[in-house]
Write an enzyme that holds these catalytic residues in place. Structure first.
Site, PDB file in Angstrom:
ATOM      1  N   HIS A 130      -9.198   3.671  -1.410  1.00 42.07           N
ATOM      2  CA  HIS A 130      -7.846   3.119  -1.264  1.00 42.07           C
ATOM      3  C   HIS A 130      -7.489   2.207  -2.438  1.00 42.07           C
ATOM      4  CE1 HIS A 130      -4.219   1.652   0.395  1.00 42.07           C
ATOM      5  NE2 HIS A 130      -4.682   0.668   1.125  1.00 42.07           N
TER       6      HIS A 130
ATOM      7  N   CYS B  97       0.820  -1.220   0.000  1.00 40.37           N
ATOM      8  CA  CYS B  97       0.000   0.000   0.000  1.00 40.37           C
ATOM      9  C   CYS B  97       0.850   1.264   0.000  1.00 40.37           C
ATOM     10  CB  CYS B  97      -0.936   0.001   1.201  1.00 40.37           C
ATOM     11  SG  CYS B  97      -1.894  -1.518   1.348  1.00 40.37           S
TER      12      CYS B  97
END
Lengths: 390, 127
Positions: free
Chosen positions: A335, A85
């Site tokens: 996200h 991420c």
């Protein structure tokens, strides 16, 4: 002499569900917006660093560096960066280093992720690849599960409650209500969070950031390039830091501290020559509600065990002492994993420049911090952005 | 993931099935799980196999409802991280309900197989 690094332009797609759009399509939109914002041409770019995490899984597409350069109209060395991420903030850091070292004067950085073309179960499996494949995934650990392990340990050592965490989700949704690039423009209530279906206890659905499609990009230039070309570059990246930790929670001394973030933060503060008390606003990696608390503690804004109540106390709300995640954060902005780090840069740049929908609420802000984490913070990249006189 | 063996990890599972689990000890007493060749605490490459303590202590847990496809038929299940002397191990809880587990309780380690694909999984049972 080290070159100063200015942000000449930023671009970002709306985050959300666009399952038919390829990551190359998403990234070319974000890059095009960044070029237009910077008033430069793709052929000016001397290097591309691009973040992506799960392209092989979701699109059967590796080797995305040159693919994205082509999509953006860039003819320059192009490299994909993968740090889960934290992929595109790692790409930003590499771009900063390239310019500081004098090896390039103008670099395109960014990232993209396509996630909504696969099922929730497949996405859960893809995301779990950021954990330890032997010791965690083979035991059934998912990402909500991993952060739930951290949250339950946090509750055990420090106290706190699901309701404290719910205030973080409510705050970040509130911040995103008028952000047209955010995935969710919907305010939620505490009870919505507490009554949502359980994903991995103690987390319900609203404790978790969503799966998202999206891309973000930024054009970074040296200060001399900006001066020579008359570019409008009111924001400078003054501090950069990155840290690493064991991939598996079981290999750490503590499951409620994230030393990779502490290291990255201290490195960035030292690099920028500022103290954490100089930071006016922050975008931190709230992939799960507990993650925002862990980030604020690791960065030294709060003592261990104290950040869980920050949103509830109004300290990190838009009118608080340290507004956090004015973009809506990962929680409400969305996200798309490989895009998230650069999206924080894009949103922070706008907040400081004054052209973000929430800028007016923080018009005095001149120093912003971004915190982007990979896995359970086995990777962390922190950037300091400052408004500068030109 | 392919069905090929993972040296070190599958050796550990074999040892667990045989009732002789072990960990790797560094020159200053730090513990690690295989596969590992270098002790990050000292940089030494001298790691020795030591018997794993019989019981561990629950450090944290979670009951997972939304699982990956590999565990679709196992959900909901409880994941635990337990401390066995100098090492911490992740596994699934057996023979105890999620709402009965407590931090610090003692557990024993063993091997079970997943419902979904009949693959080996580290499990803990109340001691």
């Amino acid at each position: 002499m080290v070159n100063d690094v200015r942000i000449a332009g930023v671009g970002m797609t709306k985050f959300g569900a666009s399952p038919e759009r390829t990551s190359r399509d998403l990234f070319s939109q974000a890059a095009g917006e960044a070029f237009a914002d910077a008033e430069v041409q793709p052929q000016d770019i001397e290097e591309l660093y691009y973040g992506n995490f799960m392209g092989e899984f979701a699109e059967t597409q590796g080797h995305q560096g040159p693919l994205m350069a082509d999509a953006a109209g860039v003819d320059a060395p192009a490299t994909r960066v993968e740090s889960a991420c934290a992929s595109s903030s790692a790409a930003v850091r590499m771009g900063v280093d390239k310019i500081r070292s004098g090896q390039a004067d103008i670099v395109l950085v960014g990232g993209a992720e396509r996630m909504k073309n696969i099922s929730t179960a497949e996405g859960t499996e893809a995301l779990s690849a950021a954990a330890d494949a032997l010791w965690e995934i083979r035991a059934g650990v998912t990402f909500p599960g991993a952060y739930s392990l951290m949250a339950n340990r946090y509750f055990h050592e420090f106290g706190g409650s699901r309701e404290d965490l719910a205030h973080i989700a409510v705050k970040n949704h509130e911040n995103a209500v008028n952000n047209e690039l955010a995935q969710f423009n919907k305010a939620i209530e505490i009870d919505d969070v507490l009554e949502a279906p359980t994903v991995s206890a103690p987390f319900g659905l609203y404790d978790c950031s969503p799966m998202s499609d999206g891309a973000a990009a930024a054009v970074l230039v040296s200060d001399s390039f900006a001066d020579e070309h008359g570019l409008d570059t009111p924001v400078e990246i003054t501090g950069v830091g990155q840290g690493s930790d064991s991939l598996a929670l079981q290999d750490r001394e503590s499951m409620i501290e994230t030393p990779a973030a502490s290291d990255a933060g201290q490195m960035a503060f030292d690099d920028a020559g500022i103290d954490r008390s100089d930071v006016d606003i922050a975008e931190v990696h709230d992939c799960f509600t507990i993650a925002e608390a862990l980030a604020l503690e690791a960065l030294g804004f709060y003592e261990p065990g104290e950040a869980i109540s920050a949103a509830r106390e109004g300290e990190t709300t838009i009118d608080g002492e340290l507004p956090v995640n004015l973009s809506g954060g990962l929680k409400a902005k969305g996200h798309p994993v490989g895009a998230t780090g650069c999206a924080q840069i894009s949103e922070m740049t706008k907040l400081l420049r004054g052209d973000h929908v929430n800028s007016d609420a923080v018009s005095d802000a001149s120093v912003g911090l971004t915190h982007n984490a990979g896995g359970t913070v086995a990777s962390c990249v922190v950037h300091i952005l400052e408004e500068v006189d030109q | 993931m392919s069905d090929a063996r993972h040296a070190g990890f599958d050796d550990f599972l074999d040892a667990l099935e045989e009732g002789e689990p072990y960990y790797l000890e560094g020159t200053e007493g730090d513990g690690y799980l295989p596969p590992r060749r270098i002790d990050p605490a000292t940089g030494s490459q001298e790691l020795t196999e030591e018997p794993l303590p019989d019981t561990g202590e629950v450090l944290t847990y979670t009951q997972t409802h939304v699982a990956s496809p590999e565990f679709a038929d196992d959900a909901p299940f409880v994941v635990v991280v337990a401390e066995f002397g100098p090492v911490q191990i992740t596994g699934q809880l057996r023979e105890q309900e999620a709402d009965e587990i407590e931090m610090g309780q003692e557990v024993e380690i063993g091997i079970d197989h997943t419902e979904t694909h009949d693959k080996r999984v580290v499990v803990f049972t109340p001691a």
